[in-house]
Design a protein around this motif. Structure first.
Motif, PDB file in Angstrom:
ATOM      1  N   THR A   1     111.019  28.309  16.659  1.00 50.53           N
ATOM      2  CA  THR A   1     109.717  28.251  17.325  1.00 50.53           C
ATOM      3  C   THR A   1     109.823  28.646  18.794  1.00 50.53           C
ATOM      4  O   THR A   1     108.836  29.033  19.408  1.00 50.53           O
ATOM      5  CB  THR A   1     109.092  26.849  17.212  1.00 50.53           C
ATOM      6  N   THR A   2     111.033  28.556  19.345  1.00 51.36           N
ATOM      7  CA  THR A   2     111.236  28.959  20.735  1.00 51.36           C
ATOM      8  C   THR A   2     111.477  30.459  20.869  1.00 51.36           C
ATOM      9  O   THR A   2     111.013  31.082  21.822  1.00 51.36           O
ATOM     10  CB  THR A   2     112.429  28.190  21.339  1.00 51.36           C
ATOM     11  N   ASN A   3     112.162  31.059  19.900  1.00 49.74           N
ATOM     12  CA  ASN A   3     112.645  32.425  20.079  1.00 49.74           C
ATOM     13  C   ASN A   3     112.004  33.484  19.187  1.00 49.74           C
ATOM     14  O   ASN A   3     112.103  34.677  19.500  1.00 49.74           O
ATOM     15  CB  ASN A   3     114.162  32.459  19.870  1.00 49.74           C
ATOM     16  N   LEU A   4     111.390  33.102  18.077  1.00 49.53           N
ATOM     17  CA  LEU A   4     110.744  34.122  17.252  1.00 49.53           C
ATOM     18  C   LEU A   4     109.561  34.734  17.993  1.00 49.53           C
ATOM     19  O   LEU A   4     108.838  34.057  18.721  1.00 49.53           O
ATOM     20  CB  LEU A   4     110.247  33.525  15.934  1.00 49.53           C
ATOM     21  N   GLY A   5     109.354  36.023  17.784  1.00 47.15           N
ATOM     22  CA  GLY A   5     108.176  36.671  18.348  1.00 47.15           C
ATOM     23  C   GLY A   5     106.906  36.178  17.670  1.00 47.15           C
ATOM     24  O   GLY A   5     106.944  35.530  16.623  1.00 47.15           O
ATOM     25  N   VAL A   6     105.775  36.489  18.275  1.00 50.22           N
ATOM     26  CA  VAL A   6     104.472  36.083  17.745  1.00 50.22           C
ATOM     27  C   VAL A   6     103.709  37.326  17.324  1.00 50.22           C
ATOM     28  O   VAL A   6     103.515  38.250  18.119  1.00 50.22           O
ATOM     29  CB  VAL A   6     103.663  35.281  18.783  1.00 50.22           C
ATOM     30  N   ALA A   7     103.282  37.365  16.062  1.00 50.28           N
ATOM     31  CA  ALA A   7     102.529  38.498  15.538  1.00 50.28           C
ATOM     32  C   ALA A   7     101.066  38.411  15.972  1.00 50.28           C
ATOM     33  O   ALA A   7     100.580  37.367  16.418  1.00 50.28           O
ATOM     34  CB  ALA A   7     102.615  38.521  14.007  1.00 50.28           C
TER      35      ALA A   7
ATOM     36  N   ASN B   1     108.523  20.200  16.576  1.00 54.07           N
ATOM     37  CA  ASN B   1     109.551  19.846  15.595  1.00 54.07           C
ATOM     38  C   ASN B   1     109.037  20.049  14.170  1.00 54.07           C
ATOM     39  O   ASN B   1     109.751  20.559  13.305  1.00 54.07           O
ATOM     40  CB  ASN B   1     109.953  18.388  15.822  1.00 54.07           C
ATOM     41  N   LYS B   2     107.792  19.670  13.908  1.00 55.43           N
ATOM     42  CA  LYS B   2     107.193  19.878  12.586  1.00 55.43           C
ATOM     43  C   LYS B   2     107.069  21.372  12.279  1.00 55.43           C
ATOM     44  O   LYS B   2     107.335  21.813  11.154  1.00 55.43           O
ATOM     45  CB  LYS B   2     105.807  19.229  12.526  1.00 55.43           C
ATOM     46  N   MET B   3     106.677  22.153  13.280  1.00 54.81           N
ATOM     47  CA  MET B   3     106.547  23.594  13.092  1.00 54.81           C
ATOM     48  C   MET B   3     107.897  24.217  12.759  1.00 54.81           C
ATOM     49  O   MET B   3     108.000  25.104  11.907  1.00 54.81           O
ATOM     50  CB  MET B   3     105.953  24.238  14.342  1.00 54.81           C
ATOM     51  N   GLU B   4     108.933  23.757  13.428  1.00 56.38           N
ATOM     52  CA  GLU B   4     110.274  24.285  13.181  1.00 56.38           C
ATOM     53  C   GLU B   4     110.715  23.987  11.752  1.00 56.38           C
ATOM     54  O   GLU B   4     111.251  24.866  11.061  1.00 56.38           O
ATOM     55  CB  GLU B   4     111.269  23.673  14.172  1.00 56.38           C
TER      56      GLU B   4
ATOM     57  N   LYS C   1     117.443  35.070  25.296  1.00 58.14           N
ATOM     58  CA  LYS C   1     117.096  33.944  24.437  1.00 58.14           C
ATOM     59  C   LYS C   1     116.862  32.702  25.280  1.00 58.14           C
ATOM     60  O   LYS C   1     117.408  32.548  26.362  1.00 58.14           O
ATOM     61  CB  LYS C   1     118.225  33.655  23.428  1.00 58.14           C
ATOM     62  N   LYS C   2     116.052  31.807  24.769  1.00 52.54           N
ATOM     63  CA  LYS C   2     115.840  30.529  25.434  1.00 52.54           C
ATOM     64  C   LYS C   2     116.814  29.527  24.823  1.00 52.54           C
ATOM     65  O   LYS C   2     116.481  28.727  23.973  1.00 52.54           O
ATOM     66  CB  LYS C   2     114.394  30.074  25.267  1.00 52.54           C
ATOM     67  N   LEU C   3     118.058  29.607  25.308  1.00 52.71           N
ATOM     68  CA  LEU C   3     119.125  28.779  24.762  1.00 52.71           C
ATOM     69  C   LEU C   3     119.728  27.954  25.888  1.00 52.71           C
ATOM     70  O   LEU C   3     119.836  28.409  27.028  1.00 52.71           O
ATOM     71  CB  LEU C   3     120.211  29.648  24.126  1.00 52.71           C
ATOM     72  N   THR C   4     120.124  26.747  25.553  1.00 51.25           N
ATOM     73  CA  THR C   4     120.698  25.871  26.565  1.00 51.25           C
ATOM     74  C   THR C   4     122.167  25.573  26.300  1.00 51.25           C
ATOM     75  O   THR C   4     122.806  24.890  27.087  1.00 51.25           O
ATOM     76  CB  THR C   4     119.927  24.539  26.603  1.00 51.25           C
TER      77      THR C   4
ATOM     78  N   TYR D   1     111.153  38.597  11.403  1.00 53.36           N
ATOM     79  CA  TYR D   1     110.358  37.387  11.188  1.00 53.36           C
ATOM     80  C   TYR D   1     109.517  37.115  12.435  1.00 53.36           C
ATOM     81  O   TYR D   1     109.990  37.257  13.562  1.00 53.36           O
ATOM     82  CB  TYR D   1     111.249  36.179  10.910  1.00 53.36           C
ATOM     83  N   LYS D   2     108.287  36.704  12.215  1.00 51.10           N
ATOM     84  CA  LYS D   2     107.391  36.368  13.316  1.00 51.10           C
ATOM     85  C   LYS D   2     106.618  35.100  12.979  1.00 51.10           C
ATOM     86  O   LYS D   2     106.359  34.795  11.811  1.00 51.10           O
ATOM     87  CB  LYS D   2     106.372  37.490  13.576  1.00 51.10           C
ATOM     88  N   GLN D   3     106.238  34.386  14.018  1.00 48.90           N
ATOM     89  CA  GLN D   3     105.214  33.367  13.866  1.00 48.90           C
ATOM     90  C   GLN D   3     103.856  34.032  14.028  1.00 48.90           C
ATOM     91  O   GLN D   3     103.711  35.003  14.770  1.00 48.90           O
ATOM     92  CB  GLN D   3     105.362  32.284  14.925  1.00 48.90           C
TER      93      GLN D   3
END
Length: 307
Positions: free
Chosen positions: A33-39, A122-125, A215-218, A257-259
């Motif tokens: 949910t943080t890194n996938l692109g949005v269609a 979290n639910k979306m993921e 990427k939005k990675l920590t 893959y996209k959201q």
């Protein structure tokens, strides 16, 4: 013997309560949910798109000199689809609770709202990986097909307890390579923690210092260079099945893959009317997963749950 006054005799002493809270909930590890692109936004709950894939020729019949052409039926793009899913996270806090002094000194209403958006994500993921497609008829909620349900071409059930080896990883990469053009071979491996640990011992083809600026990675990311020459980012994920008999590994081409959100239904907060001494509201969204070419992905199950 009189001892004056010691602490266990004093009923008036105040409690010692630190104004520190360490929230260690496992709800912030949401790579997709943080890194996938949005269609582009969907315009109705059944979202559709077209896909096209043509196998390579495996034999060729030559045309004789002076001969006529032989025509055959041509393949056309086909439609694929997914349902949007409504996901909500309601919050209700009494007026008395909001007026109460709490340990961290924060506003309970504001703090609960901040936690609610984390739980929504979290639910979306979880749905993005594990959603099982349901149309929503007969009074049931629609459910999207997650990545697990999107993959249909390259699916293998290993004998329960099969060891995940370096050969197995390269076989997975070849399975993706066989099915699609080399520019679309899988580049992301989603795995349970035990598989990530096993891969960490594979050796020289594993790099540890990766430029993850896009990427939005920590945390540090490991990348494996397969025997086909492609780099595969290894991401341990809490929502990938890890139980005995069902432990799963996904090899994905991330940019396929996209959201997708139903138009105007990105995550947002909405205050709700109350009929008592409380404030209430809800975070709500409606989204789905778009899979542009599932044949690039590989799903294998049944691996051992131990090192």
């Amino acid at each position: 013997m009189a001892i004056g006054l010691i602490t266990n005799m004093d009923a008036s002493k105040r409690e010692s309560l630190l104004s520190i809270l360490k929230n260690a909930s496992p709800n912030v590890d949401n790579y997709l949910t943080t890194n996938l692109g949005v269609a582009e936004a969907a315009t109705q709950p059944l979202s559709e798109w077209v896909t096209y894939s043509k196998s390579r020729a495996t034999s060729v019949t030559s045309t004789p000199e002076g001969g006529d052409y032989t025509f055959s039926d041509l393949d056309a793009p086909v439609r694929s689809n997914n349902y949007t899913t409504i996901v909500t996270e309601p919050v209700q806090v009494s007026k008395s609770e909001q007026a109460t002094k709490v340990a961290m000194g924060q506003d309970p209403w504001a703090w609960q709202k901040a936690q609610a958006i984390i739980r929504l994500k979290n639910k979306m993921e979880f749905l993005t990986i594990n959603g099982a497609k349901v149309s929503g008829i007969s009074g049931t909620g629609r459910v999207l097909a997650g990545i697990d349900g999107c993959i249909s071409t390259n699916v293998t059930a290993r004998t329960s307890g099969t060891s995940f080896t370096e050969t197995e990883l390269n076989d997975i990469m070849q399975e993706s390579w066989n099915a699609v053009g080399s520019q679309y071979i899988a580049d992301l491996l989603l795995v349970p923690a035990v598989i990530k640990r096993r891969i960490a011992g594979f050796g020289t083809n594993l790099t540890r210092n990766v430029d993850a600026s896009a990427k939005k990675l920590t945390t540090e990311v490991q990348v494996y260079q397969s025997q086909l020459g492609n780099d595969v980012m290894i991401i341990p994920h809490k929502d990938v099945r890890s139980a005995a008999g069902t432990l799963t590994v996904y090899a994905l081409r991330e940019d396929l893959y996209k959201q997708q959100f139903l138009v105007g239904r990105e995550p947002k907060w909405e205050d709700k009317a109350s009929s008592g001494s409380y404030d209430r509201g809800v975070y709500e969204t409606e989204f789905t997963v778009v899979s542009f070419e599932q044949a690039s992905s590989v799903k294998r199950t049944g691996y051992a749950t131990t090192l």
